[in-house]
Design an enzyme around this catalytic site. Structure first.
Site, PDB file in Angstrom:
ATOM      1  N   GLN A  44       1.169  -0.741  -0.394  1.00 43.31           N
ATOM      2  CA  GLN A  44       0.360   0.022  -0.429  1.00 43.31           C
ATOM      3  C   GLN A  44       1.048   1.488   0.417  1.00 43.31           C
ATOM      4  O   GLN A  44       0.467   2.081  -0.343  1.00 43.31           O
ATOM      5  CB  GLN A  44      -0.929  -0.043   1.541  1.00 43.31           C
ATOM      6  CG  GLN A  44      -1.908  -0.883   0.953  1.00 43.31           C
ATOM      7  CD  GLN A  44      -2.411  -1.074   2.252  1.00 43.31           C
ATOM      8  OE1 GLN A  44      -2.233  -0.905   3.314  1.00 43.31           O
ATOM      9  NE2 GLN A  44      -4.445  -1.908   2.738  1.00 43.31           N
ATOM     10  N   GLY A  46       4.002   2.527  -0.368  1.00 43.97           N
ATOM     11  CA  GLY A  46       4.540   3.420  -1.338  1.00 43.97           C
ATOM     12  C   GLY A  46       6.295   2.357  -1.744  1.00 43.97           C
ATOM     13  O   GLY A  46       6.248   1.561  -0.980  1.00 43.97           O
ATOM     14  N   GLU A 110       6.945   8.685   6.097  1.00 47.27           N
ATOM     15  CA  GLU A 110       6.499   7.309   6.642  1.00 47.27           C
ATOM     16  C   GLU A 110       7.490   7.090   8.108  1.00 47.27           C
ATOM     17  O   GLU A 110       8.463   7.922   8.136  1.00 47.27           O
ATOM     18  CB  GLU A 110       6.404   5.874   5.959  1.00 47.27           C
ATOM     19  CG  GLU A 110       5.115   6.163   4.890  1.00 47.27           C
ATOM     20  CD  GLU A 110       4.929   4.625   3.854  1.00 47.27           C
ATOM     21  OE1 GLU A 110       5.657   3.187   4.622  1.00 47.27           O
ATOM     22  OE2 GLU A 110       4.650   4.582   2.700  1.00 47.27           O
ATOM     23  N   HIS A 224       3.538  -6.225  11.593  1.00 42.87           N
ATOM     24  CA  HIS A 224       2.879  -4.027  11.872  1.00 42.87           C
ATOM     25  C   HIS A 224       1.938  -3.917  12.881  1.00 42.87           C
ATOM     26  O   HIS A 224       1.506  -4.676  12.847  1.00 42.87           O
ATOM     27  CB  HIS A 224       2.519  -4.182   9.756  1.00 42.87           C
ATOM     28  CG  HIS A 224       2.193  -2.695   9.691  1.00 42.87           C
ATOM     29  ND1 HIS A 224       1.055  -2.296   9.974  1.00 42.87           N
ATOM     30  CD2 HIS A 224       2.661  -2.911   8.586  1.00 42.87           C
ATOM     31  CE1 HIS A 224       1.323  -1.053   8.779  1.00 42.87           C
ATOM     32  NE2 HIS A 224       2.080  -1.052   8.083  1.00 42.87           N
ATOM     33  N   ARG A 268       8.572   0.248  13.291  1.00 40.77           N
ATOM     34  CA  ARG A 268       7.666  -0.569  13.554  1.00 40.77           C
ATOM     35  C   ARG A 268       7.835  -1.887  15.054  1.00 40.77           C
ATOM     36  O   ARG A 268       6.510  -1.801  15.049  1.00 40.77           O
ATOM     37  CB  ARG A 268       7.409  -1.408  12.075  1.00 40.77           C
ATOM     38  CG  ARG A 268       6.661  -0.355  11.195  1.00 40.77           C
ATOM     39  CD  ARG A 268       6.749  -1.099   9.624  1.00 40.77           C
ATOM     40  NE  ARG A 268       6.224  -0.355   8.986  1.00 40.77           N
ATOM     41  CZ  ARG A 268       6.030  -1.446   7.308  1.00 40.77           C
ATOM     42  NH1 ARG A 268       6.580  -2.129   7.485  1.00 40.77           N
ATOM     43  NH2 ARG A 268       5.607  -0.749   6.586  1.00 40.77           N
ATOM     44  N   HIS A 329       3.638  -9.389   9.459  1.00 43.77           N
ATOM     45  CA  HIS A 329       3.867  -8.572   7.705  1.00 43.77           C
ATOM     46  C   HIS A 329       5.494  -9.103   6.660  1.00 43.77           C
ATOM     47  O   HIS A 329       4.904  -8.812   6.408  1.00 43.77           O
ATOM     48  CB  HIS A 329       4.016  -6.730   8.429  1.00 43.77           C
ATOM     49  CG  HIS A 329       4.236  -6.396   6.616  1.00 43.77           C
ATOM     50  ND1 HIS A 329       3.150  -6.262   6.041  1.00 43.77           N
ATOM     51  CD2 HIS A 329       4.613  -5.204   6.384  1.00 43.77           C
ATOM     52  CE1 HIS A 329       2.859  -4.904   5.746  1.00 43.77           C
ATOM     53  NE2 HIS A 329       4.217  -4.451   5.244  1.00 43.77           N
ATOM     54  N   ARG A 364      12.775  -3.447   9.077  1.00 43.16           N
ATOM     55  CA  ARG A 364      12.753  -3.093   7.786  1.00 43.16           C
ATOM     56  C   ARG A 364      12.398  -1.714   7.700  1.00 43.16           C
ATOM     57  O   ARG A 364      11.355  -1.636   8.010  1.00 43.16           O
ATOM     58  CB  ARG A 364      12.243  -3.547   6.795  1.00 43.16           C
ATOM     59  CG  ARG A 364      11.762  -3.386   5.353  1.00 43.16           C
ATOM     60  CD  ARG A 364      11.275  -3.838   4.099  1.00 43.16           C
ATOM     61  NE  ARG A 364       9.678  -4.791   4.986  1.00 43.16           N
ATOM     62  CZ  ARG A 364       8.661  -3.548   4.804  1.00 43.16           C
ATOM     63  NH1 ARG A 364       9.059  -2.574   4.149  1.00 43.16           N
ATOM     64  NH2 ARG A 364       7.762  -4.236   5.111  1.00 43.16           N
TER      65      ARG A 364
END
Length: 506
Positions: A44, A46, A110, A224, A268, A329, A364
């Site tokens: 989603q 990008g 983000e 996630h 995250r 995720h 990540r």
């Protein structure tokens, strides 16, 4: 020119196929489902790259290393960030229509990025747009496409990969090749709660391990923090928080500002654990994501897919916070490769999520996954047919099975659902030595009770792969007696500098 078999049809596999075909190789793409299945089309947020005047490769490198918690390979990160802008331009050249604004390419912010650098398409349909463009591109090349072909094994001849064994229509078919490129995606189906599609059963990682390839960092699974707490756990992109949405606990209190200086835009792993902690404080009631301040018109325009998904689940997120939960995720670990996608088995390449390049470290950085797939697919395509260097050879991981004995009456029968529940509770967002040891014993019991060879059926092969990868993942998590990034041990809550791949300041 070489005969090349590419297994997988996401961004990594399709771009590698295009590069190989353009170099004159004879290319076959095989995929378990249809060409447009897999994780790429679900992406989603990008793709992150230093494309803008107020950004730099060095800044992207710093952000990636910081998010990776001292476990990244700086050389791999440098390759990713330096070559990333050119690969995004390639995607545009292949027809991917990224969103634009008055300044050119639109971009978002983000978590853990020091500046806005994430370009997107269709608001929140970046992966689907990239997939569409690459499917059209690969169809325009002289590439053989084989759909509904399950990877059963990598074939080896005299110590090198020489083809693949496929399950097609209930029959095994051997396909010889000079080079095999695995682009089979991640292992999200190890867990009961996952944002991954049903095909993400780790087939390439398991097949590579059976062929003797080295695997690394399987203990690092990214969870996630914001999957919608509804059937299917649909993802709610981090980009929503980048636009200003906030997290609240079940009582309505916003909790992230007191937990981390970056609040909702912390890495995250931090946000996921804090969401889980907020749920525990309120009897496991879901936390909520509050995007109401963004307004209905903006949400529908910027995030049309998420807007539809939340409404389909019965929520109007423009008027009320929506319940969220962490979910598995992304796999940071996988088949160990060098900077050109080469594994420890000559003739065998791995790219995309199934590969462990060293780029992601222990956690990540958001929107680096599509970038990694593009960069290392391009690099692998450049060296197909060339001799493998001997320096990368390494022994594969070993399973600990000494002393294991079946205890079927205590363990209960193996089912995929039972495995997924075990992995979620014992090897999920938080782990402990006792929990992992118990999981390891139970997984050994299940393995000893399984047939030596799975039946020639997709589900049977997937189950065997998941059981193998669960055992490898649990053993890796047991061995890492520290907490680092996405690997959080309750009995070893501190980071051990000796266990990092590289110094924190690298």
């Amino acid at each position: 020119m070489a005969a090349v078999v590419v297994v997988g049809s996401g961004l990594a596999g399709l771009l590698a196929a295009v590069r190989a075909a353009d170099a004159g190789h004879r290319v076959t793409v095989v995929t378990k489902g249809t060409l447009d299945e897999g994780s790429t089309r679900h992406a989603q947020g990008g793709i992150a790259a230093a494309l803008f005047a107020d950004d730099s490769v060095d800044a992207h490198v710093r952000d990636t290393l910081r998010a990776g918690a001292g476990h990244c390979d700086p050389a791999a990160v440098r390759v990713l960030c330096e070559e990333g802008p050119a690969r995004v331009r390639d995607l545009i050249r292949f027809g991917a229509a990224f969103d634009r604004d008055e300044s050119g390419l639109a971009r978002g912010l983000e978590a853990a990025h020091s500046r806005a650098r994430v370009v997107h398409a269709g608001g929140d349909a970046t992966g689907a747009e990239i997939q569409r463009a690459l499917v059209a591109t690969v169809r325009s090349r002289a590439v053989e496409l084989v759909e509904h072909a399950m990877l059963a094994d990598v074939l080896t001849c005299r110590g090198r990969a020489c083809g693949v064994r496929l399950l097609i229509g209930g029959q095994y078919v051997d396909r010889p090749a000079d080079a095999v490129v695995l682009a089979t995606g991640g292992t999200g189906q190890l867990y009961g709660r996952t944002t991954n599609p049903a095909v993400a059963t780790g087939d390439g990682v398991a097949a590579a391990w059976r062929a003797g390839a080295r695997v690394d960092d399987l203990e690092f699974t990214q969870f996630h923090p914001t999957a919608l707490a509804a059937p299917g756990t649909p993802l709610i992109s981090e980009a929503v928080r980048g636009e200003g949405a906030v997290l609240r606990d079940a009582s309505g209190e916003r909790f992230m500002p007191s937990r981390h200086p970056l609040a909702e835009l912390a890495p995250r792993d931090v946000v996921a654990r804090e969401v889980a902690a907020a749920m525990r404080r309120h009897g496991d009631a879901p936390a909520t994501l509050d995007a109401t301040a963004l307004g209905a018109a903006f949400l529908a325009r910027r995030f049309p897919g998420i807007d539809a998904a939340t409404r389909a689940a019965g929520y109007d997120w423009s008027r009320e916070p929506v319940p969220v939960t962490p979910a598995a995720h992304y796999a940071m670990g996988g088949i160990a490769t060098d900077l050109w996608g080469r594994t420890s088995v000559p003739g065998l390449f791995a790219i995309g999520e199934c590969a462990r390049t060293g780029v992601h470290g222990a956690n990540r950085l958001a929107s680096n996954s599509l970038l990694e797939a593009a960069v290392f697919a391009d690099r692998a395509g450049r060296v197909l047919g060339e001799p493998f260097p001997h320096a990368h050879a390494a022994s594969r991981a070993q399973l600990r099975t000494e002393g294991a004995a079946p205890r079927s009456s205590a363990a209960g029968p193996f089912t995929r659902a039972a495995l997924q529940d075990l992995m979620w509770t014992r090897a999920g967002l938080e782990r402990s030595g006792d929990g992992l040891a118990g999981a390891s014993a139970l997984l050994d019991d299940w393995a000893l009770a399984q047939p030596a060879e799975p039946a020639p059926a997709v589900e049977a092969i997937e189950d065997a792969n998941l059981l193998l990868l669960a055992r490898l993942t649990v053993d890796a998590a047991l061995a890492r007696r520290e907490s680092r990034g996405a690997h959080h041990r309750l009995d070893h809550p501190e980071r051990d500098p000796a266990l990092g791949a590289l110094p924190e300041a690298a």
